[in-house]
Scaffold this motif. Structure first.
Motif, short mmCIF file in Angstrom:
data_model
loop_
_atom_site.label_atom_id
_atom_site.label_comp_id
_atom_site.label_asym_id
_atom_site.label_seq_id
_atom_site.Cartn_x
_atom_site.Cartn_y
_atom_site.Cartn_z
N ALA A 1 0.83 -1.20 0.00
CA ALA A 1 0.00 0.00 0.00
C ALA A 1 0.87 1.25 0.00
O ALA A 1 1.91 1.30 0.65
CB ALA A 1 -0.91 0.00 1.22
N SER A 2 0.43 2.25 -0.72
CA SER A 2 1.10 3.54 -0.73
C SER A 2 0.55 4.47 0.35
O SER A 2 1.20 5.42 0.74
CB SER A 2 0.91 4.22 -2.09
N ALA A 3 -0.67 4.18 0.81
CA ALA A 3 -1.33 5.04 1.78
C ALA A 3 -2.26 4.23 2.67
O ALA A 3 -2.68 3.13 2.31
CB ALA A 3 -2.12 6.13 1.06
N ILE A 4 -2.54 4.81 3.82
CA ILE A 4 -3.43 4.19 4.82
C ILE A 4 -4.45 5.22 5.30
O ILE A 4 -4.12 6.38 5.51
CB ILE A 4 -2.64 3.72 6.05
N ILE A 5 -5.66 4.74 5.48
CA ILE A 5 -6.69 5.49 6.19
C ILE A 5 -7.23 4.54 7.25
O ILE A 5 -7.46 3.35 6.96
CB ILE A 5 -7.84 5.94 5.27
N VAL A 6 -7.41 5.01 8.46
CA VAL A 6 -8.02 4.19 9.49
C VAL A 6 -9.35 4.82 9.89
O VAL A 6 -9.57 6.02 9.71
CB VAL A 6 -7.10 4.02 10.72
N ALA A 7 -10.21 3.98 10.44
CA ALA A 7 -11.52 4.47 10.86
C ALA A 7 -12.05 3.56 11.96
O ALA A 7 -11.69 2.38 12.04
CB ALA A 7 -12.48 4.49 9.68
N HIS A 8 -12.88 4.13 12.80
CA HIS A 8 -13.57 3.30 13.79
C HIS A 8 -14.90 3.95 14.17
O HIS A 8 -15.14 5.10 13.86
CB HIS A 8 -12.69 3.03 15.02
N ASN A 9 -15.72 3.16 14.80
CA ASN A 9 -17.03 3.65 15.24
C ASN A 9 -16.97 4.00 16.72
O ASN A 9 -16.13 3.49 17.46
CB ASN A 9 -18.10 2.58 14.99
N HIS A 10 -17.85 4.88 17.13
CA HIS A 10 -18.08 5.17 18.54
C HIS A 10 -19.48 4.70 18.87
O HIS A 10 -20.46 5.33 18.48
CB HIS A 10 -17.94 6.67 18.82
N PRO A 11 -19.60 3.57 19.58
CA PRO A 11 -20.93 3.03 19.89
C PRO A 11 -21.85 3.99 20.63
O PRO A 11 -23.06 3.94 20.47
CB PRO A 11 -20.62 1.80 20.75
N ALA A 12 -21.29 4.91 21.42
CA ALA A 12 -22.13 5.88 22.14
C ALA A 12 -22.74 6.90 21.20
O ALA A 12 -23.69 7.59 21.57
CB ALA A 12 -21.31 6.58 23.22
N GLY A 13 -22.21 7.00 19.96
CA GLY A 13 -22.83 7.85 18.96
C GLY A 13 -22.12 9.15 18.65
O GLY A 13 -22.27 9.68 17.56
N ASP A 14 -21.33 9.68 19.58
CA ASP A 14 -20.65 10.96 19.36
C ASP A 14 -19.34 10.71 18.64
O ASP A 14 -18.45 10.04 19.17
CB ASP A 14 -20.39 11.64 20.71
N PRO A 15 -19.15 11.28 17.45
CA PRO A 15 -17.93 10.99 16.69
C PRO A 15 -16.70 11.82 17.10
O PRO A 15 -15.62 11.64 16.53
CB PRO A 15 -18.34 11.33 15.25
N GLN A 16 -16.84 12.69 18.09
CA GLN A 16 -15.69 13.50 18.51
C GLN A 16 -14.59 12.59 19.06
O GLN A 16 -14.84 11.65 19.81
CB GLN A 16 -16.11 14.52 19.58
N PRO A 17 -13.32 12.87 18.68
CA PRO A 17 -12.22 12.00 19.11
C PRO A 17 -11.89 12.15 20.59
O PRO A 17 -11.98 13.24 21.16
CB PRO A 17 -11.04 12.48 18.26
N SER A 18 -11.52 11.03 21.19
CA SER A 18 -11.05 11.04 22.57
C SER A 18 -9.56 11.39 22.57
O SER A 18 -8.92 11.45 21.51
CB SER A 18 -11.24 9.65 23.19
N THR A 19 -9.02 11.59 23.74
CA THR A 19 -7.58 11.84 23.87
C THR A 19 -6.81 10.64 23.32
O THR A 19 -5.81 10.80 22.62
CB THR A 19 -7.20 12.10 25.34
N HIS A 20 -7.29 9.45 23.61
CA HIS A 20 -6.64 8.24 23.09
C HIS A 20 -6.69 8.21 21.56
O HIS A 20 -5.70 7.83 20.92
CB HIS A 20 -7.31 6.98 23.67
N ASP A 21 -7.80 8.58 20.97
CA ASP A 21 -7.91 8.64 19.50
C ASP A 21 -6.86 9.59 18.92
O ASP A 21 -6.23 9.30 17.90
CB ASP A 21 -9.31 9.10 19.06
N GLN A 22 -6.68 10.73 19.58
CA GLN A 22 -5.71 11.72 19.10
C GLN A 22 -4.28 11.18 19.20
O GLN A 22 -3.48 11.34 18.27
CB GLN A 22 -5.86 13.02 19.90
N GLN A 23 -3.97 10.52 20.31
CA GLN A 23 -2.63 9.95 20.50
C GLN A 23 -2.36 8.85 19.49
O GLN A 23 -1.28 8.79 18.90
CB GLN A 23 -2.47 9.42 21.92
N LEU A 24 -3.34 7.99 19.28
CA LEU A 24 -3.18 6.90 18.33
C LEU A 24 -2.96 7.43 16.92
O LEU A 24 -2.11 6.92 16.17
CB LEU A 24 -4.40 5.98 18.35
#
Length: 141
Positions: free
Chosen positions: A83-106
């Motif tokens: 692969a030349s590029a990567i995109i990652v994605a995940h769901n938030h079961p609680a519904g709010d798509p705002q990133p957590s601190t952990h999401d930002q660090q990852l």
């Protein structure tokens, strides 16, 4: 109400026709099947030089508010798929798509790991019940 469930079911079953993931909205469409899951799913998209999808892989399935993600496994799979590029994605079961601190660090860890091997890290998209969040669209990548 049953008609709404029927339409949603059809939407979830549909395979996204778009294989070029050059926009966060296209990634969000690919993530629709995970939107209403009760646990987190972390998915990686592996792309060619023109951002066309080579492979998609669920890298982790977790709990209601977390999932274990290992950057080395994502990078390893990117190398295997050439692969030349990567995109990652995940769901938030609680519904709010705002990133957590952990999401930002990852996101920062993945960006650094990819950069070391000359793989473009394009985006981290989080999908919630009523929308999505894109690190790239927010100017954080």
């Amino acid at each position: 109400m049953s008609r709404v469930k029927e339409l949603l079911s059809e939407l979830y079953d549909a395979r996204p026709a778009c294989t070029n993931l050059s926009q966060p909205e296209f990634v969000a469409v690919h993530m629709l099947p995970y939107r209403d899951k009760k646990v987190e799913y972390f998915v990686a998209f592996f792309l060619d030089a023109k951002n066309n999808l080579i492979a998609r892989r669920v890298m982790s399935r977790g709990t209601v508010d977390t999932t274990a993600v290992y950057p080395r496994e994502i990078i390893r799979y990117a190398l295997l798929k050439q692969a030349s590029a990567i995109i990652v994605a995940h769901n938030h079961p609680a519904g709010d798509p705002q990133p957590s601190t952990h999401d930002q660090q990852l996101t920062q860890e993945l960006q650094k790991a990819a950069e070391l091997l000359d793989i473009r890290f394009l985006d981290h998209v989080i999908i919630g019940k009523f929308g999505h969040y894109s690190f790239q669209a927010e100017g954080l990548l």
